[in-house]
Design a protein around this motif. Structure first.
Motif, mmCIF file in Angstrom:
data_model
loop_
_atom_site.group_PDB
_atom_site.id
_atom_site.type_symbol
_atom_site.label_atom_id
_atom_site.label_comp_id
_atom_site.label_asym_id
_atom_site.label_seq_id
_atom_site.Cartn_x
_atom_site.Cartn_y
_atom_site.Cartn_z
ATOM 1 N N ASP A 75 0.815 -1.223 0.000
ATOM 2 C CA ASP A 75 0.000 0.000 0.000
ATOM 3 C C ASP A 75 0.844 1.266 0.000
ATOM 4 O O ASP A 75 0.466 2.282 -0.581
ATOM 5 C CB ASP A 75 -0.926 0.007 1.226
ATOM 6 C CG ASP A 75 -1.980 -1.082 1.100
ATOM 7 O OD1 ASP A 75 -2.179 -1.567 -0.025
ATOM 8 O OD2 ASP A 75 -2.591 -1.448 2.128
ATOM 9 N N TYR A 76 1.966 1.212 0.718
ATOM 10 C CA TYR A 76 2.785 2.420 0.854
ATOM 11 C C TYR A 76 4.003 2.405 -0.079
ATOM 12 O O TYR A 76 4.934 3.184 0.095
ATOM 13 C CB TYR A 76 3.243 2.587 2.315
ATOM 14 C CG TYR A 76 2.113 3.012 3.211
ATOM 15 C CD1 TYR A 76 1.832 4.362 3.423
ATOM 16 C CD2 TYR A 76 1.298 2.066 3.811
ATOM 17 C CE1 TYR A 76 0.777 4.739 4.236
ATOM 18 C CE2 TYR A 76 0.231 2.441 4.614
ATOM 19 C CZ TYR A 76 -0.011 3.779 4.819
ATOM 20 O OH TYR A 76 -1.075 4.159 5.615
ATOM 21 N N ALA A 77 3.983 1.515 -1.040
ATOM 22 C CA ALA A 77 5.114 1.434 -1.970
ATOM 23 C C ALA A 77 5.237 2.739 -2.763
ATOM 24 O O ALA A 77 4.234 3.417 -3.018
ATOM 25 C CB ALA A 77 4.886 0.270 -2.931
ATOM 26 N N ALA A 78 6.492 3.053 -3.128
ATOM 27 C CA ALA A 78 6.709 4.277 -3.902
ATOM 28 C C ALA A 78 6.002 4.142 -5.252
ATOM 29 O O ALA A 78 6.043 3.087 -5.887
ATOM 30 C CB ALA A 78 8.202 4.481 -4.105
ATOM 31 N N LYS A 79 5.357 5.218 -5.630
ATOM 32 C CA LYS A 79 4.557 5.158 -6.862
ATOM 33 C C LYS A 79 5.423 5.316 -8.111
ATOM 34 O O LYS A 79 4.984 5.038 -9.215
ATOM 35 C CB LYS A 79 3.485 6.253 -6.817
ATOM 36 C CG LYS A 79 2.426 6.008 -5.742
ATOM 37 C CD LYS A 79 1.396 7.114 -5.743
ATOM 38 C CE LYS A 79 0.258 6.802 -4.775
ATOM 39 N NZ LYS A 79 0.689 6.692 -3.385
ATOM 40 N N ASP B 62 5.113 -1.985 -11.351
ATOM 41 C CA ASP B 62 5.362 -0.914 -10.393
ATOM 42 C C ASP B 62 5.543 -1.582 -9.022
ATOM 43 O O ASP B 62 5.100 -2.727 -8.817
ATOM 44 C CB ASP B 62 4.248 0.129 -10.405
ATOM 45 C CG ASP B 62 2.915 -0.443 -10.014
ATOM 46 O OD1 ASP B 62 2.709 -0.643 -8.816
ATOM 47 O OD2 ASP B 62 2.099 -0.732 -10.928
ATOM 48 N N GLU B 63 6.183 -0.863 -8.129
ATOM 49 C CA GLU B 63 6.593 -1.499 -6.873
ATOM 50 C C GLU B 63 5.418 -2.040 -6.079
ATOM 51 O O GLU B 63 5.499 -3.083 -5.428
ATOM 52 C CB GLU B 63 7.375 -0.496 -6.015
ATOM 53 C CG GLU B 63 8.125 -1.170 -4.880
ATOM 54 C CD GLU B 63 9.071 -0.226 -4.180
ATOM 55 O OE1 GLU B 63 8.583 0.584 -3.367
ATOM 56 O OE2 GLU B 63 10.280 -0.262 -4.479
ATOM 57 N N ARG B 64 4.300 -1.345 -6.159
ATOM 58 C CA ARG B 64 3.105 -1.779 -5.432
ATOM 59 C C ARG B 64 2.670 -3.162 -5.932
ATOM 60 O O ARG B 64 2.408 -4.068 -5.149
ATOM 61 C CB ARG B 64 1.994 -0.754 -5.638
ATOM 62 C CG ARG B 64 0.747 -1.044 -4.862
ATOM 63 C CD ARG B 64 -0.385 -0.160 -5.361
ATOM 64 N NE ARG B 64 -1.633 -0.617 -4.812
ATOM 65 C CZ ARG B 64 -2.217 -0.080 -3.755
ATOM 66 N NH1 ARG B 64 -1.682 0.947 -3.158
ATOM 67 N NH2 ARG B 64 -3.353 -0.562 -3.310
#
Lengths: 238, 390
Positions: free
Chosen positions: B47-51, B240-242
């Motif tokens: 949830d808090y992964a860098a966008k 993406d990282e998320r």
């Protein structure tokens, strides 16, 4: 009047306006598929300001009759007029409202709310009115003074004797100045001394405040204190 | 005295039962919060992964490596602002072989530029860059292992066997800027790893992480990166990282679903217990409701008395649950998990929205649980209610 033992002067009785008028009352209960006729075409008039005792053997229909007069139950047939209002035609919520305005109840087992103090128990019926909170409390205190409990106002029911509890119940019954007080065996759970006190208060309410009282009792001594004694047997007034 | 006040007072009619019921609600709320916090903490990394970060890995599986040259190819794409690469080292401290922590070999020059949510003071970073065996470690693992700057640390790994142990020197400690950051990671120079590998394992990297100019185009950049290697022997998968973090969670999705269901079941059990308690109280007090109705209180009043009583229990239980749950989950268990299982629970704190939800559910379920007993009491004929003996 052949259905009652009349103790009031005839002239006074004739002039009295009927507060309670029952016509052709039939009450049938169904128990286990069987129909039980408790009241069978009963007619009754109770004058305003009267103090009447209803007596009769168990199962004679005394409490049923009292419940009908108090608007707690509905007749299978017949009409009930209290103070000019046909209560047998009211719906549940209208009946509840009517009871709040018109009837003061005194039960055999006092039926006070254990979480409330004496004065709060007396105040309870006033919660249904628009009387402001401070005035509610004053009226409740006044009612408790009438029954001689000014020194027990903040006591909880468990801290009172049976006689005192019943006096609180009487104060609760009169606090909203009802037109009619109904009492179901008000002395049934009390010793003789306490019973006499309670009957004295009821007499006082009738005599001095002009309250109309209908009392169901098994106790001849209690009935003797009423102005009129009516006897029920097998659903009929004798 | 008010009608609501009278209803609330009934709660204390049976103090022992009320206390047990409130405690029951509190336990249910604590359990609900705990399970929800586990879910939240587990998914926090996603949830808090860098966008603006895109992760590129071997198309087949995460554990297969990519050629080092791929990193340069990715870096040269115009949409990519910066990129780095790392290998999973799988190291363990032989002195604490039961302690699990992540260990990564990352590119020295770009590692902390791309992972800028791991904050390292510039002078410490500079010092690390000049120490071939230097390592930067998270504050939580440093505290737990009692590692201090300058300490020598030996790690063993089954992934990269070597004659003799892997020796490191702690150069510094990073702090986390984001809730997604594991504060228990051990990071060292990729070159140190590469230099000590046999020739056939050299110049292989685990994954590439790129920062993109436009975060809203991260998914598109991932597609562009993969396209570069479409015709190569080894294809890539970029996310993406998320999404990348979420793909890890997919492997434990059954566990997460089970936790989710259990958290709801707990509340259903709470509602049933509450409903039973309320029904018991109502049954005992039927005569009193008859008296109230005789005095002129309506059916609606009776329903209100019972529902308000249940709501008072719900509020009391909910507040007690929060009062105990916060210090227990955040102070006790949360700290323990962050320190001991930081890789799974880097940030084990109660989501404030969950507290509000828990409180709301405690009240709403208490009210709902009381509806049937309340309606039953209201429907009872006054004369029948008066005949009931408590």
């Amino acid at each position: 009047m052949d259905t009652a033992t009349e103790k009031a002067p005839a002239s006074h009785r004739d002039k009295a306006e009927a507060l309670v008028s029952l016509r052709g009352i039939v009450k049938i209960y169904e128990r286990g598929g069987e129909q039980l006729k408790i009241l069978d075409g009963l007619d009754l008039e109770i004058a305003k300001g009267s103090y009447e005792a209803l007596m009769g053997p168990s199962g004679s229909g005394k409490s049923t009759l009292l419940n009908l007069i108090a608007g707690l139950d509905r007749p299978t047939a017949g009409s009930i007029d209290i103070g000019g209002k046909r209560i047998d035609q009211l719906n549940e919520s209208q009946l509840a409202r009517w009871r709040a305005d018109t009837i003061g109840f005194i039960f055999q087992s006092y039926n006070l709310m254990p979480v409330l103090t004496a004065v709060e128990n007396v105040e309870l019926p006033l919660l249904l009115t628009k009387v402001p909170s401070s005035e509610r409390r004053q009226r409740a205190q006044t009612a408790l003074r009438v029954v001689g409990l000014e020194d027990r106002m903040d006591h909880f029911p468990r801290q009172l004797s049976g006689g005192q509890e019943q006096r609180v119940a009487i104060a609760r019954a009169i606090v909203n100045d009802p037109a009619l007080i109904v009492a179901d065996e008000p002395t049934g759970d009390l010793d003789r001394k306490s019973a006499d006190d309670i009957l004295g208060i009821l007499e006082q309410l009738n005599r001095e405040l002009g309250k109309t009282i209908v009392m169901v009792t098994h106790d001849p001594a209690a009935a003797e204190r009423a102005k009129v004694i009516r006897r029920l047997d097998k659903g009929q007034l004798k | 005295m008010t009608l609501v006040g009278l209803a609330a007072r009934n709660v204390l009619r049976n103090k022992f039962r009320a206390a047990l019921t409130v405690a029951g609600v509190a336990v249910a709320i604590i359990t609900f919060l705990l399970l929800r916090t586990v879910l939240w903490a587990w998914t926090a990394a996603a949830d808090y992964a860098a966008k603006d970060r895109v992760v590129t890995r071997h198309k087949v599986t995460f554990i297969m490596t990519l050629p080092l040259s791929y990193a340069q190819s990715v870096r040269s794409l115009p949409q990519v602002k910066a990129s780095t690469f790392c290998n999973w080292f799988g190291g363990k401290d032989p002195k604490h072989d039961k302690e699990f922590f992540g260990s990564l070999a990352c590119d020295t020059e770009t590692g902390f530029t791309v992972y800028d949510d791991m904050v390292v003071p510039p002078d410490v970073l500079d010092q690390w860059k000049h120490d071939a065996q230097g390592a930067i470690v998270g504050d939580v693992i440093a505290k737990k292992m009692n590692w201090k700057v300058g300490d020598r640390v030996t790690l063993q790994t089954g992934i990269y066997p070597k004659e003799g142990d892997w020796e490191f020197r702690i150069s510094g400690i990073y702090q986390a800027k984001s809730k997604a950051v594991d504060r228990s990671t051990f990071i060292f120079h990729w070159k140190y790893l590469n230099d000590n590998l046999p020739a056939n394992r050299k110049d292989q990297i685990g994954w590439i992480v790129s920062r993109v100019h436009d975060p809203s185009q991260a998914a598109g950049v991932g597609v562009a990166i993969d396209k570069v290697f479409d015709e190569k022997e080894i294809q890539t998968l970029s996310q993406d990282e998320r999404a990348f973090n979420a793909s890890f969670l997919a492997s434990i999705s059954a566990v997460l679903t089970a936790i989710n269901i259990i958290s709801v079941v707990i509340l259903v059990i709470m509602a049933l217990v509450l409903g039973n308690t309320i029904a018991m109280g109502v049954r005992e007090r039927t005569n009193e409701y008859g008296v109230l109705k005789a005095l002129g209180f309506s059916n609606k009043h009776v329903v209100m008395f019972i529902v308000v009583e249940a709501i008072v229990i719900g509020v009391a239980g909910g507040l007690l649950g929060l009062a105990i749950g916060y210090p227990f989950i955040e102070g006790g268990l949360g700290r323990f998990l962050e320190e001991n299982m930081g890789s799974f629970f880097p940030y084990f704190k109660i989501d404030p929205r969950m507290s509000v939800l828990a409180m709301f559910l405690a009240v709403a379920l208490a009210a709902a649980a009381s509806v049937i007993p309340a309606i039953s009491a209201a429907r009872l004929k006054t004369v029948d209610a008066l005949k009931r003996i408590a």
